[in-house]
Structures are given as C-alpha cells and as structure tokens.
Design an enzyme around this catalytic site. Structure first.
Site, short mmCIF file in Angstrom:
data_model
loop_
_atom_site.label_atom_id
_atom_site.label_comp_id
_atom_site.label_asym_id
_atom_site.label_seq_id
_atom_site.Cartn_x
_atom_site.Cartn_y
_atom_site.Cartn_z
N LYS A 187 77.76 75.92 42.20
CA LYS A 187 78.27 74.93 43.14
C LYS A 187 77.15 74.26 43.91
O LYS A 187 77.17 73.05 44.13
CB LYS A 187 79.25 75.58 44.12
CG LYS A 187 79.89 74.56 45.05
CD LYS A 187 80.85 75.16 46.03
CE LYS A 187 81.46 74.07 46.92
NZ LYS A 187 82.34 74.62 47.97
N GLU A 271 73.33 69.41 55.44
CA GLU A 271 72.98 70.74 54.93
C GLU A 271 71.90 70.68 53.86
O GLU A 271 71.77 71.61 53.06
CB GLU A 271 74.24 71.41 54.35
CG GLU A 271 75.34 71.62 55.36
CD GLU A 271 76.60 72.18 54.75
OE1 GLU A 271 77.15 73.15 55.31
OE2 GLU A 271 77.04 71.65 53.71
#
Length: 310
Positions: A187, A271
């Site tokens: 992911k 992020e």
C-alpha cells in the site's frame, strides 16, 4: 468493547461510525476544534452520496479523555502519531490493544517507545473516506482490512483474530494476515506512486495516468520502493504494482489522493516523509540511491512552504 478512535478525521470517522453502529462503546478523539464542536452540537453528519444522517458519538480533545480503553485505533496523520500517543496515555492501560492502520511505513518504531510490543497490532486498510467540512464525513463504496500481531505468539495471534472478528461484526471486511509487512509496503508503494505526484500536478489519478509520462515515472518510483521493501522483509513484485497503479485510474480515477486533499485542498502538512521520504532515507541504509523519491520529497516540502501550510 470500549473503543477509542485516536484521530477522528475522514477514515477515523468511518471506522468509528461502523463500530458504533455495531454496538461498541466508541469514543472519538481529535484536535480540530471546529470538527469537535460541530459533532458535540449536532452529532457527526455521515454522507454516503445518497443519504445523510447524524450519528451521536462522544468526541473529546486528547487531554479530556481519562478512561482506559480496550482498543485504540490510531488514525492520525503519520507525523502526528508521536504527539497523539503521548497525549492519550491515560486511556492506554496494561491490556489496551493499539491497532495501527496508518498509511506509510515506520510507525511501529514510534509505537514501541510507549506501548508493550505485545499490545501492538499492525494493519492496512483499503477503505477510503473524506471530510466535506468539520463534522461532515463522506464515505461510500467498500474496502478491506488486514491485521496481524506485531509479536509472534499464540496469545497475540488469538488477540489479533479477536480484533478481526470485532471489525467483521461491524461490517468492515477484515482478515487476519500472516505477512502484514508485505501488505503495508504494497500500500505504501501504491500511495508513494500516486499521492505526491497528484499533489504536485494538482490532478486526480485519472488525469495523471492519462499522460504519456505516467508509466515511466510510476515505474521508477515503484522500482525504488520495491528494493527497500524487500530488504525490509516484504515480498513485492514491481510489475504487479505498476500495473495496479495504472489500472487504478479506471476504477477510482476521479479520486484525489489524500496528499492532494491535505496539501492542495486544505494547505496542511503531508505524510510524504513516511512514504517517498522513508524510501529515500532507507535506501541510504542499504547503500542504494532513490533519486525519484528523494526529489519528490523535496518538491512536496517546497510546496508546503510555498503554500504556508499549517
């Protein structure tokens, strides 16, 4: 079960609502004043595109929560994990289980500074969600969740499977993983190939993947991710992930990835250091170079400064 959602933004709200609807005693924890006050006043507005409803769930600032929880799901942004865990220490008892489903890699390093390794459960989710504004969560479609105990042991595996059962009872499509490291890195690799690029180009996934440059850029980003991931114990296939990213535009092409939502739409920090930046750093540990991911990280930080993010 007494369940806390530490970080009750889009995805945290989705999990919180579904666990609440299944009969669990859910507490939302967040730091966004407008979000908290609207939920306290009206309830959380849940919108699936076809119908809207208000869900009354208790919501608190981290400093307000004192009751020990059975489970804590962390849904902060990666860069906010350290501060959140420190702020909610009163809710983390000797037997409290922490479930980390954050995007990116390296979160276990932060968690183990504060929590027994036996109580840490790592996972990955493919559910999506967004906030249309404070107190207004939007989510539709489905997804899946994988969870595995951080410490290998019969007791920890049993506890992980109990968490899986709890999530399935709430309608969250969850399975027990025997190699969640691979799933987390897969992911992360997928996000690393899409999120920052869409934020830099101010595009959705379909717009980016329709360009002639998408395939070679994606391939190089993924190649650098795969080298590091496999050295970290994952088992990733470069061609498989490149194909997945390029095909994803046909299924969720109109979707603006979370980094676009954060940086472009809301002028918030991203992020990137737990995605492309992590690969750039870790590559140096293995005496490799990751020029694409290093440049992408630098460009995102430059854009953060240009937009004067908060």
């Amino acid at each position: 079960m007494k369940v806390a959602i530490a970080g009750s933004g889009a995805l945290g709200s989705r999990f919180g609502v579904m666990l609440h609807d299944a009969g669990n005693e859910v507490t939302l924890i967040d730091k966004w004043p407008e979000h908290i006050e609207l939920i306290r006043k009206n309830g959380l507005l849940v919108d699936n595109g076809e119908e809207k409803r208000y869900v009354n769930i208790p919501v608190f600032y981290p400093s307000e929560v004192k009751e020990t929880m059975d489970l804590v799901f962390v849904f902060t942004k990666s860069m906010g994990l350290q501060e959140m865990i420190e702020d909610i220490k009163p809710v983390i008892g000797e037997h409290t289980k922490i479930i980390c489903l954050l995007n990116g890699v390296g979160h276990e390093t932060i968690l183990q500074e504060h929590i027994s390794l036996h109580n840490i459960f790592m996972g990955v989710t493919l559910y999506t969600a967004s906030l249309k504004g404070p107190g207004h969560a939007y989510f539709n479609g489905t997804g899946k969740v994988e969870i595995q105990n951080f410490v290998v042991g019969e007791k920890e595996e049993l506890e992980a499977k109990q968490i899986v059962e709890l999530l399935n009872e709430a309608g969250l499509n969850t399975s027990y993983s025997t190699n969640v490291t691979t799933s987390i890195w897969r992911k992360a690799c997928t996000n690393g190939a899409m999120n920052a690029i869409c934020a830099l180009l101010d595009s959705n996934l379909h717009q980016y993947c329709s360009t002639d440059q998408a395939e070679p850029i994606t391939r190089q980003i993924v190649k650098e991710f795969v080298i590091v991931a496999n050295k970290k114990g994952a088992s990733l296939n470069e061609e498989e992930i490149v194909d997945y990213v390029l095909q994803a535009s046909k299924n969720i092409g109109s979707h603006y990835p979370s980094m676009h939502q954060d940086l472009v739409q809301n002028h918030r920090y991203t992020e990137v250091d737990f995605l492309n930046g992590a690969v750039a750093r870790m590559s140096k540990e293995f005496e490799h170079e990751a020029p694409y991911n290093e440049l992408i990280t630098q460009l995102i930080h430059a854009k953060e400064q240009i937009l004067e993010v908060k």
